[in-house]
Design a protein around this motif. Structure first.
Motif, PDB file in Angstrom:
ATOM      1  N   MET A 118       8.218  66.267  79.072  1.00  0.00           N
ATOM      2  CA  MET A 118       8.599  67.563  79.404  1.00  0.00           C
ATOM      3  C   MET A 118       9.799  67.168  80.572  1.00  0.00           C
ATOM      4  O   MET A 118       9.745  66.348  81.556  1.00  0.00           O
ATOM      5  N   VAL A 119      10.853  68.049  80.093  1.00  0.00           N
ATOM      6  CA  VAL A 119      12.012  67.940  81.147  1.00  0.00           C
ATOM      7  C   VAL A 119      12.100  69.257  82.067  1.00  0.00           C
ATOM      8  O   VAL A 119      12.193  70.289  81.465  1.00  0.00           O
ATOM      9  N   ILE A 120      12.366  69.077  83.481  1.00  0.00           N
ATOM     10  CA  ILE A 120      12.463  70.254  84.146  1.00  0.00           C
ATOM     11  C   ILE A 120      13.822  70.104  84.808  1.00  0.00           C
ATOM     12  O   ILE A 120      14.118  69.320  85.673  1.00  0.00           O
ATOM     13  N   TYR A 121      14.654  71.207  84.649  1.00  0.00           N
ATOM     14  CA  TYR A 121      16.044  71.144  85.005  1.00  0.00           C
ATOM     15  C   TYR A 121      16.388  72.291  85.942  1.00  0.00           C
ATOM     16  O   TYR A 121      16.140  73.187  85.692  1.00  0.00           O
ATOM     17  N   ASN A 122      16.836  71.846  87.176  1.00  0.00           N
ATOM     18  CA  ASN A 122      17.161  72.772  88.024  1.00  0.00           C
ATOM     19  C   ASN A 122      18.413  73.355  87.832  1.00  0.00           C
ATOM     20  O   ASN A 122      19.572  72.614  88.295  1.00  0.00           O
ATOM     21  N   LYS A 172       2.786  69.964  89.003  1.00  0.00           N
ATOM     22  CA  LYS A 172       1.616  69.872  88.426  1.00  0.00           C
ATOM     23  C   LYS A 172       1.162  70.227  86.935  1.00  0.00           C
ATOM     24  O   LYS A 172       1.548  71.342  86.618  1.00  0.00           O
ATOM     25  N   GLN A 173       0.947  69.102  86.315  1.00  0.00           N
ATOM     26  CA  GLN A 173       0.475  69.257  84.742  1.00  0.00           C
ATOM     27  C   GLN A 173      -0.837  69.189  84.652  1.00  0.00           C
ATOM     28  O   GLN A 173      -1.355  68.205  84.775  1.00  0.00           O
ATOM     29  N   THR A 174      -1.761  70.301  84.096  1.00  0.00           N
ATOM     30  CA  THR A 174      -2.823  69.999  83.712  1.00  0.00           C
ATOM     31  C   THR A 174      -2.968  69.673  82.163  1.00  0.00           C
ATOM     32  O   THR A 174      -2.442  70.541  81.542  1.00  0.00           O
ATOM     33  N   TYR A 175      -3.813  68.827  81.739  1.00  0.00           N
ATOM     34  CA  TYR A 175      -3.908  68.536  80.383  1.00  0.00           C
ATOM     35  C   TYR A 175      -5.318  69.113  79.964  1.00  0.00           C
ATOM     36  O   TYR A 175      -6.149  69.230  80.722  1.00  0.00           O
ATOM     37  N   PRO A 176      -5.170  69.577  78.646  1.00  0.00           N
ATOM     38  CA  PRO A 176      -6.453  70.166  77.908  1.00  0.00           C
ATOM     39  C   PRO A 176      -7.703  69.203  77.882  1.00  0.00           C
ATOM     40  O   PRO A 176      -7.303  67.883  78.110  1.00  0.00           O
ATOM     41  N   ASP A 177      -8.933  69.667  77.544  1.00  0.00           N
ATOM     42  CA  ASP A 177     -10.081  68.867  77.475  1.00  0.00           C
ATOM     43  C   ASP A 177      -9.685  68.156  76.442  1.00  0.00           C
ATOM     44  O   ASP A 177      -9.247  68.235  75.394  1.00  0.00           O
ATOM     45  N   GLY A 178     -10.419  66.677  76.582  1.00  0.00           N
ATOM     46  CA  GLY A 178     -10.152  65.612  75.624  1.00  0.00           C
ATOM     47  C   GLY A 178      -8.760  64.803  75.790  1.00  0.00           C
ATOM     48  O   GLY A 178      -8.462  64.085  74.997  1.00  0.00           O
ATOM     49  N   VAL A 179      -8.070  65.215  76.846  1.00  0.00           N
ATOM     50  CA  VAL A 179      -6.905  64.499  76.873  1.00  0.00           C
ATOM     51  C   VAL A 179      -6.829  63.630  78.111  1.00  0.00           C
ATOM     52  O   VAL A 179      -7.034  64.252  79.269  1.00  0.00           O
ATOM     53  N   THR A 180      -6.695  62.339  78.162  1.00  0.00           N
ATOM     54  CA  THR A 180      -6.611  61.817  79.552  1.00  0.00           C
ATOM     55  C   THR A 180      -5.191  61.176  79.496  1.00  0.00           C
ATOM     56  O   THR A 180      -4.518  60.546  78.740  1.00  0.00           O
ATOM     57  N   VAL A 181      -4.698  60.707  80.770  1.00  0.00           N
ATOM     58  CA  VAL A 181      -3.450  59.862  80.947  1.00  0.00           C
ATOM     59  C   VAL A 181      -3.589  58.642  81.177  1.00  0.00           C
ATOM     60  O   VAL A 181      -4.509  58.063  81.700  1.00  0.00           O
ATOM     61  N   LYS A 182      -3.133  57.965  80.244  1.00  0.00           N
ATOM     62  CA  LYS A 182      -3.554  56.382  79.923  1.00  0.00           C
ATOM     63  C   LYS A 182      -2.329  55.546  80.841  1.00  0.00           C
ATOM     64  O   LYS A 182      -2.827  54.709  81.585  1.00  0.00           O
ATOM     65  N   ALA A 231      -9.154  62.246  72.710  1.00  0.00           N
ATOM     66  CA  ALA A 231     -10.659  61.797  72.547  1.00  0.00           C
ATOM     67  C   ALA A 231     -11.148  61.790  71.127  1.00  0.00           C
ATOM     68  O   ALA A 231     -11.898  61.248  70.718  1.00  0.00           O
ATOM     69  N   ARG A 232     -10.358  63.003  70.232  1.00  0.00           N
ATOM     70  CA  ARG A 232     -10.423  62.997  69.136  1.00  0.00           C
ATOM     71  C   ARG A 232      -9.119  63.426  68.094  1.00  0.00           C
ATOM     72  O   ARG A 232      -8.178  63.766  68.726  1.00  0.00           O
ATOM     73  N   ARG A 233      -9.094  63.427  67.052  1.00  0.00           N
ATOM     74  CA  ARG A 233      -8.136  63.787  66.287  1.00  0.00           C
ATOM     75  C   ARG A 233      -8.066  65.390  66.254  1.00  0.00           C
ATOM     76  O   ARG A 233      -9.095  66.145  66.042  1.00  0.00           O
ATOM     77  N   LEU A 234      -6.854  65.961  66.510  1.00  0.00           N
ATOM     78  CA  LEU A 234      -6.830  67.398  66.689  1.00  0.00           C
ATOM     79  C   LEU A 234      -5.611  67.665  65.786  1.00  0.00           C
ATOM     80  O   LEU A 234      -4.743  66.916  65.298  1.00  0.00           O
ATOM     81  N   ARG A 235      -5.882  69.023  65.093  1.00  0.00           N
ATOM     82  CA  ARG A 235      -4.757  69.529  64.061  1.00  0.00           C
ATOM     83  C   ARG A 235      -3.715  70.203  65.137  1.00  0.00           C
ATOM     84  O   ARG A 235      -2.573  70.442  64.767  1.00  0.00           O
ATOM     85  N   GLU A 236      -3.950  70.545  66.539  1.00  0.00           N
ATOM     86  CA  GLU A 236      -3.101  71.340  67.207  1.00  0.00           C
ATOM     87  C   GLU A 236      -3.356  71.161  68.507  1.00  0.00           C
ATOM     88  O   GLU A 236      -4.726  71.087  68.978  1.00  0.00           O
ATOM     89  N   ILE A 237      -2.577  71.317  69.571  1.00  0.00           N
ATOM     90  CA  ILE A 237      -2.815  71.048  71.081  1.00  0.00           C
ATOM     91  C   ILE A 237      -2.048  72.001  71.779  1.00  0.00           C
ATOM     92  O   ILE A 237      -0.835  72.004  71.463  1.00  0.00           O
ATOM     93  N   ALA A 238      -2.754  72.587  72.741  1.00  0.00           N
ATOM     94  CA  ALA A 238      -2.104  73.448  73.606  1.00  0.00           C
ATOM     95  C   ALA A 238      -1.917  72.726  75.071  1.00  0.00           C
ATOM     96  O   ALA A 238      -2.813  72.767  75.827  1.00  0.00           O
ATOM     97  N   PHE A 239      -0.933  72.643  75.782  1.00  0.00           N
ATOM     98  CA  PHE A 239      -0.588  72.244  76.903  1.00  0.00           C
ATOM     99  C   PHE A 239      -0.467  73.214  77.746  1.00  0.00           C
ATOM    100  O   PHE A 239       0.908  74.125  77.625  1.00  0.00           O
ATOM    101  N   PRO A 240      -0.997  73.674  78.957  1.00  0.00           N
ATOM    102  CA  PRO A 240      -0.710  74.585  79.958  1.00  0.00           C
ATOM    103  C   PRO A 240       0.666  74.247  80.578  1.00  0.00           C
ATOM    104  O   PRO A 240       1.223  73.065  80.810  1.00  0.00           O
ATOM    105  N   LEU A 289       6.031  78.157  80.684  1.00  0.00           N
ATOM    106  CA  LEU A 289       5.391  78.484  79.592  1.00  0.00           C
ATOM    107  C   LEU A 289       4.669  77.191  79.241  1.00  0.00           C
ATOM    108  O   LEU A 289       4.868  76.085  79.220  1.00  0.00           O
ATOM    109  N   ASP A 290       3.234  77.637  78.457  1.00  0.00           N
ATOM    110  CA  ASP A 290       2.407  76.801  77.855  1.00  0.00           C
ATOM    111  C   ASP A 290       3.307  76.397  76.632  1.00  0.00           C
ATOM    112  O   ASP A 290       4.245  76.986  75.972  1.00  0.00           O
TER     113      ASP A 290
END
Length: 128
Positions: free
Chosen positions: A1-5, A17-27, A75-84, A103-104
């Motif tokens: 994600m790039v945020i440009y001022n 602050k980036q909140t990741y959905p359930d089942g996603v962890t930062v490696k 955590a598992r295979r997903l067909r789709e994922i939504a990041f807040p 935007l999400d």
């Protein structure tokens, strides 16, 4: 994600602050991900708490960018994922604390989740 001022203003005490959905962890989280075309790069302070990633910068100048670049594990295979959307908190030039949320983002992962194995197998299947 790039945020440009592109506001034309410089902000201080900026937090992303980036909140990741359930089942996603930062490696892993990467440094040297903030910069400007005119003055080079600067690193930001970063931390991860659970599935929430934080980065902060003392100043965020006009035409400067910040990159939220983390290696994630699913955590598992997903067909789709939504990041807040990323929440950006800052002090504006008038000294007032402001918070905005980008935007999400939703990603279709079907092509990736439909392959068992590594990158080589993925390329073999889809690189016609």
């Amino acid at each position: 994600m790039v945020i440009y001022n592109i506001s034309g203003q410089t902000f201080t005490d900026v937090t992303f602050k980036q909140t990741y959905p359930d089942g996603v962890t930062v490696k892993e989280t990467y440094q040297r991900d903030a910069g400007t075309e005119a003055t080079g790069e600067q690193s930001s302070a970063r931390k991860v708490e659970g599935n929430v990633f934080y980065a902060s910068m003392a100043t965020f100048k006009n035409r400067q960018y910040a990159v939220v670049f983390n290696e994630l594990e699913l955590a598992r295979r997903l067909r789709e994922i939504a990041f807040p959307g990323v929440e950006v908190s800052y002090i504006d030039p008038q000294g007032q604390r402001q918070t905005t949320k980008l935007l999400d983002s939703t990603y279709d992962l079907f092509i990736y989740s439909n392959v068992v194995g590594g990158l080589e197998r993925f390329l073999k299947k889809y690189n016609n």
